[in-house]
Motif scaffolding. Sequence first.
Motif, PDB file in Angstrom:
ATOM      1  N   MET A  74    -174.932 -59.354 -64.208  1.00  0.00           N
ATOM      2  CA  MET A  74    -176.196 -59.328 -63.474  1.00  0.00           C
ATOM      3  C   MET A  74    -176.068 -60.135 -62.183  1.00  0.00           C
ATOM      4  O   MET A  74    -175.077 -60.810 -61.960  1.00  0.00           O
ATOM      5  CB  MET A  74    -177.322 -59.856 -64.347  1.00  0.00           C
ATOM      6  N   GLY A  75    -177.103 -60.081 -61.367  1.00  0.00           N
ATOM      7  CA  GLY A  75    -177.145 -60.850 -60.126  1.00  0.00           C
ATOM      8  C   GLY A  75    -177.046 -59.955 -58.906  1.00  0.00           C
ATOM      9  O   GLY A  75    -175.961 -59.515 -58.545  1.00  0.00           O
ATOM     10  N   HIS A  76    -178.201 -59.667 -58.285  1.00  0.00           N
ATOM     11  CA  HIS A  76    -178.204 -58.771 -57.129  1.00  0.00           C
ATOM     12  C   HIS A  76    -178.705 -59.434 -55.848  1.00  0.00           C
ATOM     13  O   HIS A  76    -178.789 -58.789 -54.821  1.00  0.00           O
ATOM     14  CB  HIS A  76    -179.029 -57.511 -57.433  1.00  0.00           C
ATOM     15  N   GLU A  77    -179.003 -60.705 -55.877  1.00  0.00           N
ATOM     16  CA  GLU A  77    -179.417 -61.432 -54.671  1.00  0.00           C
ATOM     17  C   GLU A  77    -178.384 -62.518 -54.425  1.00  0.00           C
ATOM     18  O   GLU A  77    -178.478 -63.625 -54.955  1.00  0.00           O
ATOM     19  CB  GLU A  77    -180.814 -62.012 -54.877  1.00  0.00           C
ATOM     20  N   ASN A  78    -177.375 -62.185 -53.615  1.00  0.00           N
ATOM     21  CA  ASN A  78    -176.175 -63.013 -53.530  1.00  0.00           C
ATOM     22  C   ASN A  78    -175.848 -63.473 -52.116  1.00  0.00           C
ATOM     23  O   ASN A  78    -175.906 -62.683 -51.172  1.00  0.00           O
ATOM     24  CB  ASN A  78    -174.986 -62.221 -54.083  1.00  0.00           C
ATOM     25  N   VAL A  79    -175.457 -64.723 -52.024  1.00  0.00           N
ATOM     26  CA  VAL A  79    -174.975 -65.311 -50.779  1.00  0.00           C
ATOM     27  C   VAL A  79    -173.655 -65.995 -51.099  1.00  0.00           C
ATOM     28  O   VAL A  79    -173.519 -66.630 -52.148  1.00  0.00           O
ATOM     29  CB  VAL A  79    -175.970 -66.355 -50.216  1.00  0.00           C
ATOM     30  N   GLY A  80    -172.687 -65.837 -50.208  1.00  0.00           N
ATOM     31  CA  GLY A  80    -171.403 -66.485 -50.447  1.00  0.00           C
ATOM     32  C   GLY A  80    -170.490 -66.426 -49.242  1.00  0.00           C
ATOM     33  O   GLY A  80    -170.841 -65.894 -48.185  1.00  0.00           O
ATOM     34  N   TYR A  81    -169.301 -66.997 -49.412  1.00  0.00           N
ATOM     35  CA  TYR A  81    -168.285 -67.041 -48.365  1.00  0.00           C
ATOM     36  C   TYR A  81    -167.250 -65.949 -48.619  1.00  0.00           C
ATOM     37  O   TYR A  81    -166.853 -65.720 -49.766  1.00  0.00           O
ATOM     38  CB  TYR A  81    -167.593 -68.399 -48.348  1.00  0.00           C
ATOM     39  N   LEU A  82    -166.813 -65.290 -47.570  1.00  0.00           N
ATOM     40  CA  LEU A  82    -165.770 -64.282 -47.703  1.00  0.00           C
ATOM     41  C   LEU A  82    -164.451 -64.987 -47.996  1.00  0.00           C
ATOM     42  O   LEU A  82    -163.946 -65.759 -47.181  1.00  0.00           O
ATOM     43  CB  LEU A  82    -165.680 -63.433 -46.435  1.00  0.00           C
ATOM     44  N   ALA A  83    -163.919 -64.761 -49.182  1.00  0.00           N
ATOM     45  CA  ALA A  83    -162.699 -65.437 -49.631  1.00  0.00           C
ATOM     46  C   ALA A  83    -161.446 -64.666 -49.238  1.00  0.00           C
ATOM     47  O   ALA A  83    -160.440 -65.260 -48.870  1.00  0.00           O
ATOM     48  CB  ALA A  83    -162.742 -65.630 -51.149  1.00  0.00           C
ATOM     49  N   LYS A  84    -161.494 -63.365 -49.349  1.00  0.00           N
ATOM     50  CA  LYS A  84    -160.387 -62.490 -48.947  1.00  0.00           C
ATOM     51  C   LYS A  84    -160.997 -61.309 -48.216  1.00  0.00           C
ATOM     52  O   LYS A  84    -161.978 -60.734 -48.677  1.00  0.00           O
ATOM     53  CB  LYS A  84    -159.610 -61.998 -50.164  1.00  0.00           C
ATOM     54  N   VAL A  85    -160.392 -60.956 -47.090  1.00  0.00           N
ATOM     55  CA  VAL A  85    -160.930 -59.866 -46.290  1.00  0.00           C
ATOM     56  C   VAL A  85    -159.784 -58.967 -45.844  1.00  0.00           C
ATOM     57  O   VAL A  85    -158.848 -59.425 -45.194  1.00  0.00           O
ATOM     58  CB  VAL A  85    -161.689 -60.404 -45.053  1.00  0.00           C
ATOM     59  N   GLY A  86    -159.859 -57.698 -46.204  1.00  0.00           N
ATOM     60  CA  GLY A  86    -158.873 -56.729 -45.742  1.00  0.00           C
ATOM     61  C   GLY A  86    -159.028 -56.465 -44.253  1.00  0.00           C
ATOM     62  O   GLY A  86    -160.110 -56.623 -43.685  1.00  0.00           O
ATOM     63  N   ARG A  87    -157.932 -56.057 -43.605  1.00  0.00           N
ATOM     64  CA  ARG A  87    -157.947 -55.866 -42.151  1.00  0.00           C
ATOM     65  C   ARG A  87    -158.969 -54.825 -41.691  1.00  0.00           C
ATOM     66  O   ARG A  87    -159.702 -55.056 -40.734  1.00  0.00           O
ATOM     67  CB  ARG A  87    -156.561 -55.477 -41.650  1.00  0.00           C
ATOM     68  N   LEU A  88    -159.022 -53.691 -42.357  1.00  0.00           N
ATOM     69  CA  LEU A  88    -159.968 -52.649 -41.964  1.00  0.00           C
ATOM     70  C   LEU A  88    -161.410 -53.106 -42.191  1.00  0.00           C
ATOM     71  O   LEU A  88    -162.288 -52.873 -41.357  1.00  0.00           O
ATOM     72  CB  LEU A  88    -159.690 -51.356 -42.731  1.00  0.00           C
ATOM     73  N   PHE A  89    -161.665 -53.773 -43.305  1.00  0.00           N
ATOM     74  CA  PHE A  89    -162.997 -54.312 -43.594  1.00  0.00           C
ATOM     75  C   PHE A  89    -163.404 -55.287 -42.491  1.00  0.00           C
ATOM     76  O   PHE A  89    -164.525 -55.215 -41.970  1.00  0.00           O
ATOM     77  CB  PHE A  89    -162.993 -55.011 -44.952  1.00  0.00           C
ATOM     78  N   ALA A  90    -162.513 -56.203 -42.116  1.00  0.00           N
ATOM     79  CA  ALA A  90    -162.806 -57.199 -41.083  1.00  0.00           C
ATOM     80  C   ALA A  90    -163.134 -56.522 -39.753  1.00  0.00           C
ATOM     81  O   ALA A  90    -164.109 -56.886 -39.079  1.00  0.00           O
ATOM     82  CB  ALA A  90    -161.620 -58.147 -40.913  1.00  0.00           C
ATOM     83  N   ARG A  91    -162.338 -55.545 -39.364  1.00  0.00           N
ATOM     84  CA  ARG A  91    -162.557 -54.856 -38.100  1.00  0.00           C
ATOM     85  C   ARG A  91    -163.863 -54.056 -38.136  1.00  0.00           C
ATOM     86  O   ARG A  91    -164.651 -54.093 -37.195  1.00  0.00           O
ATOM     87  CB  ARG A  91    -161.368 -53.948 -37.783  1.00  0.00           C
ATOM     88  N   HIS A  92    -164.119 -53.355 -39.217  1.00  0.00           N
ATOM     89  CA  HIS A  92    -165.315 -52.515 -39.334  1.00  0.00           C
ATOM     90  C   HIS A  92    -166.604 -53.343 -39.381  1.00  0.00           C
ATOM     91  O   HIS A  92    -167.619 -52.960 -38.796  1.00  0.00           O
ATOM     92  CB  HIS A  92    -165.202 -51.645 -40.587  1.00  0.00           C
ATOM     93  N   LYS A  93    -166.575 -54.465 -40.075  1.00  0.00           N
ATOM     94  CA  LYS A  93    -167.778 -55.282 -40.268  1.00  0.00           C
ATOM     95  C   LYS A  93    -167.909 -56.416 -39.254  1.00  0.00           C
ATOM     96  O   LYS A  93    -168.959 -57.054 -39.164  1.00  0.00           O
ATOM     97  CB  LYS A  93    -167.781 -55.904 -41.676  1.00  0.00           C
TER      98      LYS A  93
END
Length: 168
Positions: A74-93
Amino acid sequence: RLDQLCAPAVDEEPGGPADAAAGGRVGGGAEAGAKKVQPLVEREAALMKVEVAGVCGTDVSQYKLPLRGGPLIMGHENVGYLAKVGRLFARHKGVKEGDLVFLEHYLPCGNCEWDHMGEYRHCAATEWFYDPKAIRYGYTAIDTVPSLWGGFSHYVYLPLNAVLHRVP
């Protein structure tokens, strides 16, 4: 049992994402113990380390209902730090590891008229009442790989269609 259904852990440095524990709901208000879960982060995905997972009235009411698709985190209201980020994800977002983000609980298709208008909560791909394959954080069974679809865990998996907002 939750430990039999989650994706296997991957060895990593102590305290890293491989040490992610998640508690799950197995039905009728019952809970399962913690399980280490670690998805591989592809270039089009990311992993968020949960700092805060809110509890709202929906969580309370859903906790008492029968499960739709099996045990879940469960848990749908979430705040956090990006721990691992793929290159395409980073560029797109436009994000990087270490960014603090708020995660919407919808995972829209990105192609429909609703999504193009920014009204992704109306996207048919997010409607788990009618589509058993729809993914929403806090409501998706852990047998949907990679299992980390809820904020009541140490980490949450973010595919490319995750909707997130940077927190100042």
